[in-house]
Design a protein around this motif. Structure first.
Motif, mmCIF file in Angstrom:
data_model
loop_
_atom_site.group_PDB
_atom_site.id
_atom_site.type_symbol
_atom_site.label_atom_id
_atom_site.label_comp_id
_atom_site.label_asym_id
_atom_site.label_seq_id
_atom_site.Cartn_x
_atom_site.Cartn_y
_atom_site.Cartn_z
ATOM 1 N N CYS A 142 1.193 -1.110 0.113
ATOM 2 C CA CYS A 142 -0.026 -0.276 -0.082
ATOM 3 C C CYS A 142 0.694 1.254 0.406
ATOM 4 C CB CYS A 142 -0.956 0.223 1.513
ATOM 5 S SG CYS A 142 -0.289 -0.462 2.627
ATOM 6 N N ARG A 143 0.583 2.567 -0.540
ATOM 7 C CA ARG A 143 1.279 3.151 -0.985
ATOM 8 C C ARG A 143 -0.014 4.865 0.057
ATOM 9 N NH1 ARG A 143 2.986 3.197 -6.759
ATOM 10 N NH2 ARG A 143 4.618 1.488 -7.061
ATOM 11 N N PHE A 144 0.697 5.989 0.745
ATOM 12 C CA PHE A 144 0.010 6.658 1.105
ATOM 13 C C PHE A 144 0.586 8.213 0.713
ATOM 14 C CE2 PHE A 144 0.033 3.459 3.959
ATOM 15 C CZ PHE A 144 -2.139 3.928 4.625
ATOM 16 N N ALA A 145 0.073 9.160 0.343
ATOM 17 C CA ALA A 145 1.154 10.536 0.152
ATOM 18 C C ALA A 145 1.070 11.150 1.344
ATOM 19 C CB ALA A 145 0.029 11.171 -0.634
ATOM 20 N N LEU A 146 2.149 12.221 1.363
ATOM 21 C CA LEU A 146 2.362 12.968 2.548
ATOM 22 C C LEU A 146 2.961 13.744 2.058
ATOM 23 C CD1 LEU A 146 3.706 10.259 5.298
ATOM 24 C CD2 LEU A 146 1.452 10.926 4.868
ATOM 25 N N ILE A 147 3.050 15.080 2.921
ATOM 26 C CA ILE A 147 3.294 16.632 2.550
ATOM 27 C C ILE A 147 4.328 16.547 4.024
ATOM 28 C CG2 ILE A 147 3.339 18.628 2.704
ATOM 29 C CD1 ILE A 147 0.904 18.298 1.407
ATOM 30 N N SER A 149 7.731 18.872 5.815
ATOM 31 C CA SER A 149 8.533 20.225 5.653
ATOM 32 C C SER A 149 10.255 19.431 5.474
ATOM 33 C CB SER A 149 8.127 20.363 7.519
ATOM 34 O OG SER A 149 7.504 20.867 7.591
ATOM 35 N N ALA A 150 10.473 20.644 4.730
ATOM 36 C CA ALA A 150 11.981 19.846 3.895
ATOM 37 C C ALA A 150 12.669 21.172 3.756
ATOM 38 C CB ALA A 150 11.851 19.260 2.808
ATOM 39 N N THR A 151 14.311 20.591 3.953
ATOM 40 C CA THR A 151 15.196 22.217 4.119
ATOM 41 C C THR A 151 14.558 23.104 2.858
ATOM 42 O OG1 THR A 151 16.603 21.314 3.843
ATOM 43 C CG2 THR A 151 16.540 21.607 6.287
ATOM 44 N N ALA A 152 14.702 22.409 1.211
ATOM 45 C CA ALA A 152 14.397 22.974 0.580
ATOM 46 C C ALA A 152 14.259 21.776 -0.716
ATOM 47 C CB ALA A 152 16.006 23.124 -0.360
ATOM 48 N N PRO A 153 12.718 23.023 -1.543
ATOM 49 C CA PRO A 153 11.758 23.690 -0.961
ATOM 50 C C PRO A 153 11.735 23.074 -0.214
ATOM 51 C CG PRO A 153 11.159 21.989 -2.731
ATOM 52 C CD PRO A 153 13.089 21.623 -2.122
ATOM 53 N N SER A 154 10.727 24.211 0.576
ATOM 54 C CA SER A 154 10.015 23.901 2.293
ATOM 55 C C SER A 154 8.864 22.860 2.761
ATOM 56 C CB SER A 154 9.726 25.679 2.565
ATOM 57 O OG SER A 154 8.783 26.184 1.666
ATOM 58 N N ILE A 155 8.358 22.639 1.152
ATOM 59 C CA ILE A 155 7.341 21.499 1.219
ATOM 60 C C ILE A 155 7.998 20.821 0.005
ATOM 61 C CG2 ILE A 155 5.052 21.015 0.558
ATOM 62 C CD1 ILE A 155 5.703 23.047 3.229
ATOM 63 N N GLY A 156 7.549 19.500 0.788
ATOM 64 C CA GLY A 156 8.387 18.293 -0.006
ATOM 65 C C GLY A 156 6.853 17.673 -0.245
ATOM 66 N N LEU A 157 6.657 16.948 -1.223
ATOM 67 C CA LEU A 157 5.501 15.638 -1.486
ATOM 68 C C LEU A 157 6.610 14.222 -1.906
ATOM 69 C CD1 LEU A 157 4.052 17.018 -4.454
ATOM 70 C CD2 LEU A 157 3.056 17.160 -1.993
ATOM 71 N N VAL A 158 6.555 13.630 -0.327
ATOM 72 C CA VAL A 158 6.926 12.120 -0.813
ATOM 73 C C VAL A 158 5.538 11.187 -0.532
ATOM 74 C CG1 VAL A 158 8.043 12.704 1.014
ATOM 75 C CG2 VAL A 158 6.667 12.221 2.097
ATOM 76 N N ARG A 159 5.975 10.009 -0.334
ATOM 77 C CA ARG A 159 4.903 8.972 -0.239
ATOM 78 C C ARG A 159 5.717 8.036 0.770
ATOM 79 N NH1 ARG A 159 5.260 6.667 -5.711
ATOM 80 N NH2 ARG A 159 6.361 5.724 -5.011
ATOM 81 N N ILE A 160 4.841 7.210 1.510
ATOM 82 C CA ILE A 160 4.892 6.155 2.301
ATOM 83 C C ILE A 160 4.696 4.625 1.514
ATOM 84 C CG2 ILE A 160 4.876 4.771 4.213
ATOM 85 C CD1 ILE A 160 6.179 7.404 5.246
ATOM 86 N N GLU A 161 5.645 3.850 1.907
ATOM 87 C CA GLU A 161 5.086 2.581 1.166
ATOM 88 C C GLU A 161 5.344 1.469 2.002
ATOM 89 O OE1 GLU A 161 7.327 2.101 -2.563
ATOM 90 O OE2 GLU A 161 6.594 3.361 -4.068
ATOM 91 N N ILE A 162 4.187 0.438 1.959
ATOM 92 C CA ILE A 162 4.300 0.013 3.230
ATOM 93 C C ILE A 162 3.935 -1.372 2.326
ATOM 94 C CG2 ILE A 162 3.712 -1.980 4.964
ATOM 95 C CD1 ILE A 162 2.672 1.411 6.339
ATOM 96 N N SER A 163 5.201 -2.604 2.182
ATOM 97 C CA SER A 163 5.390 -3.876 1.366
ATOM 98 C C SER A 163 4.736 -5.032 2.511
ATOM 99 C CB SER A 163 6.612 -4.639 1.131
ATOM 100 O OG SER A 163 6.784 -4.401 2.658
ATOM 101 N N ASN A 164 3.580 -5.982 2.251
ATOM 102 C CA ASN A 164 3.102 -7.148 2.590
ATOM 103 C C ASN A 164 4.452 -8.201 3.211
ATOM 104 O OD1 ASN A 164 4.607 -8.193 0.807
ATOM 105 N ND2 ASN A 164 2.162 -9.060 -0.616
ATOM 106 N N ALA A 165 5.706 -7.361 3.250
ATOM 107 C CA ALA A 165 6.497 -8.425 4.089
ATOM 108 C C ALA A 165 7.247 -7.064 5.204
ATOM 109 C CB ALA A 165 7.815 -8.399 2.659
ATOM 110 N N GLY A 166 5.875 -6.274 4.925
ATOM 111 C CA GLY A 166 6.458 -5.300 6.959
ATOM 112 C C GLY A 166 7.022 -3.769 6.382
#
Length: 192
Positions: A142-147, A149-166
């Motif tokens: 499964c995947r989850f989109a998150l925003i 805080s990052a140093t440059a640029p100030s906003i970063g788009l990241v994704r958390i991925e969780i595998s069925n292996a944990g």
């Protein structure tokens, strides 16, 4: 006054359809898994019935129904209002923060917390944050989109991925700086 009938190892719950209260004293036949000790409440007759078992050893409640004089449903656990036990999530080396996980009675795994001091993730490549133990992993990846805080640029788009292996991975969608300010994680999924 209601009479309580004691049932023993030779008794079969499939034959108990008369309304009443019963004491389970080591019953082995057609009880919920491991529930041979406790109480049984029956409401019904020879055609339809409801059985509710209070398991005194595992402190659980179960129910099932009977219809057409011969068809029993499967035993289903009755949820209680007990909050799930939370565990600390061990984070990968070099990552700091606090994260916890738990599993609800309905089988939903919840993860919440804050992780920081993540190295600059390479765009599109996963960085392992942690690994969930067996019993707390998703049925499917499964995947989850998150925003974040990052140093440059100030906003970063990241994704958390969780595998069925944990494995729990962080993946950057766009170019982000070092995530020293951290990423707040508050997600849930159906466990395996």
């Amino acid at each position: 006054m209601n009479q309580i009938i004691t049932l023993g190892p030779e008794d079969d719950l499939n034959t108990i359809t008369t309304s009443g209260f019963y004491r389970l004293n080591g019953v082995e036949l057609n009880v919920p898994s491991g529930c041979g000790w406790g109480t049984l409440s029956v409401t019904g007759d020879q055609n339809t019935a409801l059985q509710i078992v209070s398991d005194h050893i595992n402190k659980q409640f179960w129910k099932r129904t009977y219809r057409n004089s011969s068809i029993w449903s499967k035993w289903i656990p009755i949820p209680t209002a007990t909050p799930p036990q939370e565990y600390d999530l061990s984070l990968a080396d070099g990552i700091s923060g606090t994260a916890k996980y738990c599993k609800t009675q309905e089988g939903v795994v919840l993860i919440h917390g804050w992780v920081q001091n993540l190295a600059k993730p390479e765009q599109g490549k996963p960085s392992i944050i942690a690994t969930l133990p067996e019993g707390f992993r998703p049925r499917n990846n499964c995947r989850f989109a998150l925003i974040s805080s990052a140093t440059a640029p100030s906003i970063g788009l990241v994704r958390i991925e969780i595998s069925n292996a944990g494995t729990i991975n962080l993946v950057a969608w766009n170019e982000v700086g070092t995530l020293s300010a951290g990423v707040s994680v508050d997600i849930g999924f159906l466990g395996a």
